[in-house]
Design an enzyme around this catalytic site. Structure first.
Site, PDB file in Angstrom:
ATOM      1  N   ASN A   7     -32.641  30.147  -3.398  1.00 27.32           N
ATOM      2  CA  ASN A   7     -33.095  28.404  -3.464  1.00 27.32           C
ATOM      3  C   ASN A   7     -34.143  28.374  -3.823  1.00 27.32           C
ATOM      4  OD1 ASN A   7     -34.342  25.949  -2.154  1.00 27.32           O
ATOM      5  ND2 ASN A   7     -32.418  26.008  -1.110  1.00 27.32           N
ATOM      6  N   GLU A  34     -31.481  23.986  -5.137  1.00 30.49           N
ATOM      7  CA  GLU A  34     -33.060  22.741  -5.409  1.00 30.49           C
ATOM      8  C   GLU A  34     -33.520  22.911  -6.010  1.00 30.49           C
ATOM      9  OE1 GLU A  34     -34.351  20.913  -1.213  1.00 30.49           O
ATOM     10  OE2 GLU A  34     -34.026  23.335  -0.599  1.00 30.49           O
ATOM     11  N   TYR A 109     -24.659  24.278  -2.875  1.00 37.07           N
ATOM     12  CA  TYR A 109     -26.159  24.054  -1.459  1.00 37.07           C
ATOM     13  C   TYR A 109     -25.452  22.639  -0.946  1.00 37.07           C
ATOM     14  CZ  TYR A 109     -30.531  21.934  -0.194  1.00 37.07           C
ATOM     15  OH  TYR A 109     -31.533  21.257   0.296  1.00 37.07           O
ATOM     16  N   ASP A 150     -27.445  28.349  -1.143  1.00 39.88           N
ATOM     17  CA  ASP A 150     -27.777  27.518   0.503  1.00 39.88           C
ATOM     18  C   ASP A 150     -26.519  26.665   1.603  1.00 39.88           C
ATOM     19  OD1 ASP A 150     -29.292  27.103   2.486  1.00 39.88           O
ATOM     20  OD2 ASP A 150     -30.902  25.584   1.552  1.00 39.88           O
ATOM     21  N   ASN A 152     -27.022  26.449   5.200  1.00 42.88           N
ATOM     22  CA  ASN A 152     -27.419  26.208   5.757  1.00 42.88           C
ATOM     23  C   ASN A 152     -26.706  26.572   6.925  1.00 42.88           C
ATOM     24  OD1 ASN A 152     -30.413  24.678   5.358  1.00 42.88           O
ATOM     25  ND2 ASN A 152     -28.821  23.169   3.468  1.00 42.88           N
ATOM     26  N   ASP A 250     -39.187  28.358   0.188  1.00 42.67           N
ATOM     27  CA  ASP A 250     -39.095  29.184   1.614  1.00 42.67           C
ATOM     28  C   ASP A 250     -38.315  29.829   2.025  1.00 42.67           C
ATOM     29  OD1 ASP A 250     -37.870  26.950   0.628  1.00 42.67           O
ATOM     30  OD2 ASP A 250     -38.283  25.544   2.726  1.00 42.67           O
ATOM     31  N   HIS A 251     -37.210  30.146   0.536  1.00 39.04           N
ATOM     32  CA  HIS A 251     -36.192  30.944   1.060  1.00 39.04           C
ATOM     33  C   HIS A 251     -36.246  31.768  -0.282  1.00 39.04           C
ATOM     34  CE1 HIS A 251     -33.221  27.980   2.253  1.00 39.04           C
ATOM     35  NE2 HIS A 251     -34.111  27.003   2.056  1.00 39.04           N
TER      36      HIS A 251
END
Length: 263
Positions: A7, A34, A109, A150, A152, A250-251
């Site tokens: 991501n 993303e 995602y 990702d 989540n 941040d990933h």
């Protein structure tokens, strides 16, 4: 054969990071999430110059996924079946030919789902139900399949720093984890957990409160493998060092190596 997922949190903002990592890691296939741009704005030429075929399913400002492959795509398809009204760019699959047979890669995602008391959480669960149905149908073909992206989803307490702080978060709610376990129950394998039971194998660190410096992370980026893919799994790695770069996502990338011969 190396398949990776990352991501990137805006491909245009992280293009230098992406190109550097592609040169260092040299994965055969990459799933990006993303990308946060429409297809026309994706930096295709820069990536193609490194020897990759590029397919995108973009969306302005939000979401967006892409597949990069050193192998030509036999076919690609965007969108996850099951909801014709879902306009989010969150799913893209591609098929490549190997020396023996084919490999199917689905880049996804998965919705975040927060705040859970809003309509966002039912949307997340419905999306996971659609992914479950997709996986059921694909597993019937008995071909090597990798679901990468990702998700989540924090699968278990060992996949998050301070589990108690996340208990009501959409990423860690029991219903979310049960839906993830339903995928594994079909016969899919969590690639990283197939090679290590070690805790603190994180793939995401928030930008806030010094999470990276304190190693207060989460494992929410996964590669799930069909039996035909998991049988060929050699190793899995998390390139956490990328998180220390200037203005990072941040990933971080997660990759898996397979004993599969490229045609």
């Amino acid at each position: 054969m190396r398949i990776a997922t990352w991501n990137v949190n805006s491909v245009r903002q992280r293009l230098d990071h992406l190109l550097t990592w592609l040169k260092e890691c040299s994965p055969d296939i990459v799933c990006l999430q993303e990308i946060k741009c429409v297809d026309e704005a994706f930096p295709r030429l820069e990536i193609e110059s490194l020897g990759y075929n590029v397919v995108t399913h973009g969306q302005k400002t939000f979401n967006g996924v892409a597949l990069l492959s050193k192998l030509p795509f036999d076919e690609t398809k965007s969108g996850l079946a099951g909801d014709d009204e879902d306009a989010h760019a969150r799913f893209l699959e591609g098929v490549v030919t190997l020396k023996h047979g084919v490999m199917r890669i689905a880049c996804l995602y998965l919705p975040n789902g927060n705040p859970p008391e809003t309509e966002k959480y039912p949307y997340k669960l419905k999306w996971m139900s659609r992914l479950l149905e997709y996986s059921k149908q694909r597993l019937k073909t008995e071909e090597p399949l990798v679901l990468a992206g990702d998700f989540n989803v924090i699968p278990s307490a060992q996949d998050v720093h301070n589990p108690a702080a996340w208990i009501n978060d959409a990423l860690f709610r029991p219903t979310t984890r049960e839906a993830f376990q339903s995928l594994l129950g079909l016969g899919l394998t969590d690639a990283l957990r197939a090679v290590t039971d070690a805790p603190r194998q994180y793939t995401f660190w928030d930008y806030q409160a010094g999470a990276w410096q304190k190693n207060h992370g989460l494992r929410i980026d996964h590669l799930l493998l069909s039996p035909q893919a998991s049988d060929r799994l050699i190793d899995v790695g998390v390139d956490s060092y990328v998180r220390s770069w200037e203005k990072p996502s941040d990933h971080v990338p997660v990759w898996a190596d397979f004993d599969l011969e490229i045609a």
